[in-house]
Motif scaffolding. Structure first.
Motif, PDB file in Angstrom:
ATOM      1  N   HIS A   7       0.888  -1.222  -0.079  1.00  0.00           N
ATOM      2  CA  HIS A   7      -0.065  -0.024   0.084  1.00  0.00           C
ATOM      3  C   HIS A   7       0.859   1.197  -0.118  1.00  0.00           C
ATOM      4  O   HIS A   7       1.341   1.807   0.963  1.00  0.00           O
ATOM      5  CB  HIS A   7      -0.790  -0.285   1.177  1.00  0.00           C
ATOM      6  CG  HIS A   7      -1.937   1.020   1.375  1.00  0.00           C
ATOM      7  ND1 HIS A   7      -3.194   0.813   1.987  1.00  0.00           N
ATOM      8  CD2 HIS A   7      -1.941   2.311   0.725  1.00  0.00           C
ATOM      9  CE1 HIS A   7      -3.767   1.994   1.964  1.00  0.00           C
ATOM     10  NE2 HIS A   7      -3.161   2.822   1.370  1.00  0.00           N
ATOM     11  N   HIS A   9       1.345   4.928  -2.243  1.00  0.00           N
ATOM     12  CA  HIS A   9       0.941   6.128  -3.101  1.00  0.00           C
ATOM     13  C   HIS A   9       2.345   6.846  -3.769  1.00  0.00           C
ATOM     14  O   HIS A   9       3.288   7.076  -2.980  1.00  0.00           O
ATOM     15  CB  HIS A   9       0.181   7.211  -2.260  1.00  0.00           C
ATOM     16  CG  HIS A   9      -1.211   6.558  -1.695  1.00  0.00           C
ATOM     17  ND1 HIS A   9      -2.173   6.493  -2.427  1.00  0.00           N
ATOM     18  CD2 HIS A   9      -1.428   6.006  -0.512  1.00  0.00           C
ATOM     19  CE1 HIS A   9      -3.131   5.694  -1.791  1.00  0.00           C
ATOM     20  NE2 HIS A   9      -2.691   5.430  -0.457  1.00  0.00           N
ATOM     21  N   HIS A  41      -5.097   6.060  -5.437  1.00  0.00           N
ATOM     22  CA  HIS A  41      -6.384   6.548  -5.005  1.00  0.00           C
ATOM     23  C   HIS A  41      -7.271   6.622  -6.159  1.00  0.00           C
ATOM     24  O   HIS A  41      -7.046   6.780  -7.199  1.00  0.00           O
ATOM     25  CB  HIS A  41      -6.495   7.857  -4.509  1.00  0.00           C
ATOM     26  CG  HIS A  41      -5.916   8.066  -2.997  1.00  0.00           C
ATOM     27  ND1 HIS A  41      -6.747   7.178  -1.971  1.00  0.00           N
ATOM     28  CD2 HIS A  41      -4.967   8.566  -2.552  1.00  0.00           C
ATOM     29  CE1 HIS A  41      -5.827   7.496  -0.744  1.00  0.00           C
ATOM     30  NE2 HIS A  41      -4.810   8.446  -1.013  1.00  0.00           N
ATOM     31  N   GLU A 101      -6.273   1.557  -4.764  1.00  0.00           N
ATOM     32  CA  GLU A 101      -6.987   1.763  -3.560  1.00  0.00           C
ATOM     33  C   GLU A 101      -8.132   2.346  -3.866  1.00  0.00           C
ATOM     34  O   GLU A 101      -8.403   3.481  -4.135  1.00  0.00           O
ATOM     35  CB  GLU A 101      -6.270   2.653  -2.438  1.00  0.00           C
ATOM     36  CG  GLU A 101      -6.914   2.907  -1.329  1.00  0.00           C
ATOM     37  CD  GLU A 101      -6.473   3.587  -0.147  1.00  0.00           C
ATOM     38  OE1 GLU A 101      -5.456   4.455  -0.578  1.00  0.00           O
ATOM     39  OE2 GLU A 101      -6.768   3.598   0.921  1.00  0.00           O
ATOM     40  N   ASP A 247       1.159   2.561   3.650  1.00  0.00           N
ATOM     41  CA  ASP A 247       0.067   3.843   3.080  1.00  0.00           C
ATOM     42  C   ASP A 247       1.131   4.979   2.780  1.00  0.00           C
ATOM     43  O   ASP A 247       0.504   6.170   3.265  1.00  0.00           O
ATOM     44  CB  ASP A 247      -0.899   4.013   4.129  1.00  0.00           C
ATOM     45  CG  ASP A 247      -2.123   4.606   3.550  1.00  0.00           C
ATOM     46  OD1 ASP A 247      -2.155   5.047   2.478  1.00  0.00           O
ATOM     47  OD2 ASP A 247      -3.140   4.775   4.149  1.00  0.00           O
ATOM     48  N   HIS A 249       2.717   8.055   1.664  1.00  0.00           N
ATOM     49  CA  HIS A 249       2.619   9.196   0.507  1.00  0.00           C
ATOM     50  C   HIS A 249       3.984   9.853   0.122  1.00  0.00           C
ATOM     51  O   HIS A 249       3.704  10.966  -0.633  1.00  0.00           O
ATOM     52  CB  HIS A 249       1.544  10.118   0.898  1.00  0.00           C
ATOM     53  CG  HIS A 249       0.067   9.594   0.952  1.00  0.00           C
ATOM     54  ND1 HIS A 249      -0.293   8.659   1.833  1.00  0.00           N
ATOM     55  CD2 HIS A 249      -1.008   9.999   0.419  1.00  0.00           C
ATOM     56  CE1 HIS A 249      -1.637   8.176   1.717  1.00  0.00           C
ATOM     57  NE2 HIS A 249      -2.095   9.164   0.567  1.00  0.00           N
TER      58      HIS A 249
HETATM   59 ZN   LIG Z   1      -3.880   4.810   0.986  1.00  0.00          ZN
END
Ligand SMILES: [Zn+2]
Ligand SMILES: [Zn+2]
Length: 295
Positions: A7, A9, A41, A101, A247, A249
């Motif tokens: 996961h 981004h 996303h 996601e 997650d 970024h």
């Molecule tokens: Zn995410």
């Protein structure tokens, strides 16, 4: 070896301006990760944005429509896939997985099926980011703002989130992993009692049982990070697979705290898959270390 990061981004996600697929790959190689999945996303839900946040979002993103709803920009699938291929060419020793996601898959079933039909997505995360209130779907972060002006109380937000998560998981929509079951904890107001899984045990176990019956994987996110008792309840619910998630970024957050997370997950009865790129799975009963159980 650290678990795969399923996961992440990059610059292809609307909320990751400082993201970089290439630099995230370099970071994964540096850490010795077996694989990394870029799960950008894909948000179709038009969130209600609290009036006090509209100015901020408008200024930061320009994505608030005249009706006060948030419109996430569409993912440039073609650009994303080209970038993915460039990274695969550049980092041949790293397994780089395509992914998505997908926000609230149970509300956008046809669109999800069309997306999956159009390409070979290797990691499909189902995410709940918003909850339906009177006037539409509210971003969970914003619900706490609503609380400040007489909305749901912080515990109510978590209970409503878990109830909606059950509906999402009980749908037959084609996502593989339930992302961040503890998402509402991220923005829980500092004035609220600290989050304790035991206060929501029945609700959490209900989601986990439904998830286990669906055959999907539970995500262990290191953002909050996920508490060990939730992973233990996942094991007790018959859950088969665990997917690790930073997650991230930004590239520096790839596989954040994965060493600690792997140790915690192993103590709850899960082990690396046969192939290091796979989800982690239940330790076979009777196998080495089977008697070891976590706190
Ligand atoms: Zn995410
Ligand atoms: Zn998310």
């Amino acid at each position: 070896m650290l678990p795969p990061d399923n996961h992440v981004h990059t610059e292809w996600s609307w909320d990751a301006d400082a993201g970089s697929m290439e630099a995230s790959c370099a970071r994964a190689v540096e850490l010795g990760l077996p694989s990394i999945a870029f799960t950008e996303h894909f948000e179709l839900t038009r969130w209600v944005i609290a009036p006090q946040s509209q100015g901020v979002l408008e200024r930061d993103t320009g994505m608030v429509a005249p009706d006060g709803r948030f419109d996430a920009p569409p993912l440039d699938v073609e650009g994303y896939l080209e970038c993915l291929q460039r990274c695969r060419d550049r980092f041949p020793g790293l397994r780089i997985l395509s992914g998505i996601e997908f926000g609230e898959p149970h509300w956008h079933r046809d669109e999800l099926e069309a997306l999956l039909h159009g390409g070979a997505w290797q990691r499909v995360l189902g995410s709940l980011h918003s909850l339906e209130l009177r006037d539409g779907p509210w971003l969970v972060d914003e619900l706490y703002e609503a609380y400040a002006t007489g909305g749901l109380d912080p515990d109510g937000v978590i209970r409503a989130y878990l109830a909606e998560a059950v509906r999402m998981v009980e749908s037959s929509d084609p996502f593989q992993v339930l992302a961040h079951i503890d998402y509402p904890v991220r923005r829980r107001p500092a004035s609220a009692k600290p989050f304790e899984p035991a206060d929501f045990e029945e609700e959490l176990r209900t989601v986990l049982r439904a998830l286990a019956s669906s055959g999907r994987a539970l995500e262990v996110s290191t953002v909050v990070p996920l508490r060990p008792e939730i992973v233990r309840w996942w094991h007790e619910a018959g859950g088969e697979a665990v997917s690790f998630a930073s997650d991230a970024h930004v590239p520096s957050a790839v596989a954040r705290d994965f060493g600690e997370a792997a140790t915690m997950v192993e103590a709850q009865g899960f082990v690396p898959g046969r192939d290091p790129h796979d989800f982690w799975c239940r330790r076979p009963s009777g196998g080495a270390g089977a008697a070891r159980t976590g706190p």
